[in-house]
Structure formats: structure tokens, C-alpha cells
Design a protein around this motif. Structure first.
Motif, short mmCIF file in Angstrom:
data_model
loop_
_atom_site.label_atom_id
_atom_site.label_comp_id
_atom_site.label_asym_id
_atom_site.label_seq_id
_atom_site.Cartn_x
_atom_site.Cartn_y
_atom_site.Cartn_z
N UNK A 50 0.83 -1.21 0.00
CA UNK A 50 0.00 0.00 0.00
C UNK A 50 0.86 1.26 0.00
N UNK A 51 1.94 1.22 0.78
CA UNK A 51 2.81 2.40 0.84
C UNK A 51 3.41 2.70 -0.54
N UNK A 52 3.92 1.67 -1.19
CA UNK A 52 4.55 1.87 -2.51
C UNK A 52 3.51 2.29 -3.54
N UNK A 53 2.32 1.72 -3.47
CA UNK A 53 1.28 2.07 -4.43
C UNK A 53 0.79 3.51 -4.24
N UNK A 90 10.99 15.44 -1.57
CA UNK A 90 11.64 14.40 -2.37
C UNK A 90 11.03 13.08 -1.91
N UNK A 91 9.92 12.71 -2.55
CA UNK A 91 9.11 11.60 -2.03
C UNK A 91 8.53 10.72 -3.12
N UNK A 92 8.97 10.90 -4.35
CA UNK A 92 8.45 10.08 -5.46
C UNK A 92 7.09 10.50 -5.93
N UNK A 93 6.54 11.56 -5.34
CA UNK A 93 5.21 12.05 -5.76
C UNK A 93 4.10 11.49 -4.90
N UNK A 94 3.30 12.38 -4.34
CA UNK A 94 2.18 11.97 -3.49
C UNK A 94 0.85 12.35 -4.12
#
Length: 251
Positions: free
Chosen positions: A209-212, A247-251
Motif C-alpha cells: 500500500x505504501x509503494x502504491x 523528495x518523495x516520489x510524488x504523493x
């Protein structure tokens, strides 16, 4: 973009592992003389081993104002610090608990490392940077400072938000001397023993879930955080100050 720090003196706090080590090595690889500190001696020595002759390490408690001043004096030779990276922080082994169970000592301990340390170091380098009419201060906060903490630790979310406020205030105070103050807010990165335990606690479903929930569908690395710091510290960011870069990969 070719970024070089030849001839620059850089201080990095919290450099025994994770982000701090990656940041220290990134600066050294680009020619900077790096002074790295932490309270974890063994990890510091490994950072020094990997960094070679350009990385100098000292054991420093960032919540001790006198120790901070002594370290800055040594690193600067009494004359110059070009870049300060306030990376020291974390949750100090605490876990999420109901607010009514949090002791006064637990609350203040997290503030001392995450906020007081950044303030003491900024205070110590400011006169040197003013005299040089140049400086770069980069604070490492967290997505928790912009939203909520995944761990549920109230003091951590509050301290990181306070650090972001400090960033904005110092940017306005110090800008007239050519000093920029910016902030990198990392997302979840598996970078040290604490984040490894956090990752394992989610289990396979929680990890999925976190990665998705990340736009890029992957976790980042300490190098991703280091690269953002390099930009803020470089000449390319000379007219960028008071900013918070997620810097979080996009939220």
C-alpha cells in the motif's frame, strides 16, 4: 548539470549512516572538504572510511550548544564554512503512542535533536557566512513536517514542522548576506535501522500500500535526498531560498 564544490568547506550533521552519510560522500566526491558529525562513533568511522581524505569526522551531540560551537570553530578554522547541512534528527527509538502517554522528557528529546540542533548550528555558522557574504544552509525535515507522521509520533511531526518554520525565517533574516536557507523534506526511505524496523512492521500488505501510494511506484534512496541537497548547496540555486522541496516520489 555539473556541480562542483572544489575548495568549499561543508558541515554535515547526523552523518553516521543513511542520509547524512550519503550527503557527506556526495559532497566529498565533488571536491568539498567535509566535516561530518554524529553521536554514533562506529558509524562515523565507516563514513570516514568511505569518504577518504576529504571527510573528517567528530563525535558531537547537536543538542549541546557549546559542543556545536567548538566543532564549527574547528571545521571552519575560525574563518569559513560554505555549506551547512542540518541532517541530525529522527525519533530516538520512540514509537507511536497515545498523546496522553507521552512524557515531558520524550517530547523534549525529539525537539532537542531535530530543532535545537539545527538552530545551534545555524547560529554558529551565521557570523562566518555573513563575513564571507556567502553561505548555504540546507535543513533535512520530513514529509511528517508537511502532513502527519507515518509513525504517529507527535513530537516528530511537530519538530519537523518547526524546522520548516525555522528555514523560512532564517531565509529572510540571512538573505541580505548572500546566504540561502532551504529545506529538503524526504518521503519514506529505507535508510537506517529505524526505517528498516518501520518497513518490516508494515508487513507485505502495508508495504504494498505504501509503494502504491507513491506516484513513481517505488521507494527512493539516500542518494535521491543527497542530490536534492547538492542542488540547494550549488551555485545553480543562488536565487532559491526559503523553499521546501519534497523528495518523495510524488504523493
Amino acid at each position: 548539470m555539473n556541480i562542483s564544490f572544489d575548495g568549499r568547506t561543508v558541515i554535515v550533521t547526523g552523518a553516521a549512516h543513511g542520509f547524512g552519510r550519503a550527503i557527506s560522500l556526495a559532497f566529498a566526491a565533488r571536491g568539498a572538504t567535509v566535516w561530518a558529525c554524529d553521536v554514533q562513533e562506529a558509524g562515523l568511522q565507516e563514513t570516514a572510511r568511505q569518504g577518504g581524505d576529504l571527510v573528517h569526522v567528530r563525535t558531537v551531540d547537536v543538542s549541546n550548544r557549546d559542543a556545536v560551537r567548538a566543532f564549527v570553530q574547528e571545521a571552519s578554522g575560525g574563518s569559513r564554512v560554505d555549506v551547512l547541512v542540518n541532517n541530525a534528527g529522527g525519533v530516538l527509538g520512540q514509537v507511536g503512542r497515545p498523546v496522553e502517554e507521552i512524557s515531558e522528557d520524550d517530547w523534549h528529546a525529539i525537539f532537542r535533536v531535530n530543532v535545537d540542533g539545527a538552530f545551534y548550528f545555524s547560529q554558529a555558522v551565521a557570523p562566518l557566512m555573513k563575513a564571507a557574504n556567502f553561505g548555504r544552509i540546507v535543513n533535512i525535515s520530513s514529509g511528517a513536517g508537511l502532513g502527519v507522521s507515518l509513525t504517529g509520533i507527535q513530537a516528530y511531526a511537530s519538530a519537523k514542522a518547526a524546522q520548516i518554520g525555522l528555514t523560512r525565517q532564517l531565509a529572510h533574516e540571512l538573505g541580505a548576506w548572500g546566504i540561502t536557507v532551504n529545506n529538503v523534506a524526504p518521503g519514506f526511505v529505507r535508510s537506517n535501522p529505524t526505517t528498516e524496523r518501520q518497513w518490516e512492521s508494515y508487513g507485505e500488505e502495508g508495504q504494498r500500500r505504501l509503494v502504491q501510494g507513491i506516484a513513481m511506484k517505488r521507494l527512493g534512496s539516500p542518494d535521491d535526498i543527497a542530490h536534492a541537497v547538492l542542488f540547494f548547496a550549488s551555485d545553480f540555486a543562488g536565487w532559491v531560498t526559503g523553499q521546501i522541496l519534497s523528495v518523495d516520489g510524488g504523493k
